[in-house]
Design a protein around this motif. Structure first.
Motif, short mmCIF file in Angstrom:
data_model
loop_
_atom_site.label_atom_id
_atom_site.label_comp_id
_atom_site.label_asym_id
_atom_site.label_seq_id
_atom_site.Cartn_x
_atom_site.Cartn_y
_atom_site.Cartn_z
N SER A 132 0.85 -1.20 0.00
CA SER A 132 0.00 0.00 0.00
C SER A 132 0.88 1.23 0.00
N THR A 133 0.47 2.24 -0.74
CA THR A 133 1.11 3.56 -0.63
C THR A 133 0.15 4.52 0.07
N THR A 143 -3.09 4.21 1.49
CA THR A 143 -3.84 3.90 2.71
C THR A 143 -2.91 3.86 3.92
N ARG A 161 -4.74 -4.47 6.64
CA ARG A 161 -4.96 -4.82 5.24
C ARG A 161 -4.52 -6.26 5.05
#
Ligand code: CP
Length: 317
Positions: free
Chosen positions: A63-64, A66, A115
């Motif tokens: 993820s970047t 979130t 996540r």
């Protein structure tokens, strides 16, 4: 799920899905995000609403947006943040997910942001906690990405207050998309009545799918985008495809890509959105992604304030 997500007095306990959220709850979070935007002078003035609180980011998938925005949101509210490094943790020695959670709880933390590639993991963790920590779903399998749905609702609400009159199309890999599922819940709760889903037949959900209430299904993007006020493009999720769902990227773009010409079929000033990351010239043309109607980076900015609002709500500040 409502028994897990909401306290007896109606306040949020965990955030796993937007199913069950009504307009009042969405608008309250939007207003809180806007208040935090003002109070923090656009994020430049630190606040102390969550001073003394600890949040742990647990990202089992890359993820970047979130992960970074949860990190910034918590820090801008005065909380401590641990970005748990899965690859260097004892999970690689075989420690189970729940043993990992209980170990982290024993050090005291107030929230887990999770996540995971498997649908249901945030709910599973929430049901097995041994502390009062909150669980926030940062995307699980193809199930839900609730803060993305909320920030997308905020992005539309800042531009258009006439939700009931809007025609919105979500186009792309609907079948594998947790964003589509959460956007449908958020936009529906906000009051959008004309909600369209467009994809090649192999990437559309089943007709009357419970995950997509009241949505019209299209396989012709030129037809679906006609007269729309907002278009949400989705990424082709090759990592979740277990079959050749599309013939080629070039053919996909020709039929389902958002080009300037295709955008001209929508209403003037149609809002262009994409949760990111984008596959340029696969689902959206460069000049549209970078064009005047694109809200893609505004979505990213709004994500920090919406995550501040959600954290303030969940942690009782
Ligand atoms: N939209 C979104 O979830 O992006 P990341 O995967 O970069 O967090």
């Amino acid at each position: 799920m409502n028994d897990l997500q909401f306290r007896a007095d109606g306040r949020l306990r965990h955030l796993i899905t937007l199913a069950g959220f009504d307009r009042g709850r969405i608008v309250a979070l939007i207003e809180r995000a806007e208040a935090l935007r003002r109070d923090s002078c656009g994020g430049t003035r630190p606040l102390d609403l969550l001073a003394g609180r600890t949040l742990i980011n647990l990202f089992f998938e890359p993820s970047t947006r979130t992960r970074t925005s949860f990190d910034l949101a918590a820090k801008r509210l005065g909380a401590q943040v641990i970005n748990f490094d899965i690859a260097r943790s004892s999970t690689v020695k075989g420690e189970s997910l729940l043993d990992t959670i209980h170990t982290l709880e024993a050090m005291h933390c107030d929230a887990f942001v999770v996540r995971h590639q498997e649908t249901g993991t945030p709910e599973h963790i929430a049901r097995h906690l041994r502390s009062a920590a909150a669980v926030l779903n940062a995307g699980d399998g193809n199930h839900a990405h609730p803060t993305q749905g909320l920030l997308d609702a905020l992005t539309i609400h800042r531009r258009r207050r006439d939700a009931a009159a809007l025609r919105v199309v979500i186009c792309g890999d609907i079948r594998h998309s947790r964003v589509a599922r959460s956007d449908v819940h958020a936009f529906g709760a906000l009051g959008v009545r004309d909600l369209r889903l467009c994809a090649p037949p192999s990437l559309l959900p089943e007709r009357d799918s419970e995950a997509f209430p009241r949505c019209a299904l299209f396989s012709d993007f030129d037809e679906a985008i006609e007269g729309c006020d907002a278009v949400v493009m989705l990424r082709l999720q090759k990592e979740r495809m277990d079959f050749a769902a599309i013939p080629s990227e070039a053919e996909y773009f020709a039929r389902y890509g958002l080009s300037r010409e295709r955008l001209s079929r929508a209403n003037e000033g149609c809002l262009v959105m994409h949760p990111g990351p984008i596959n340029r010239n696969v689902e959206i043309a460069d000049d549209v992604a970078d064009g005047a109607q694109s809200l893609i980076l505004e979505q990213v900015t709004n994500g920090v304030f919406m995550r501040m609002a959600v954290l303030a709500e969940l942690l009782g500040a």
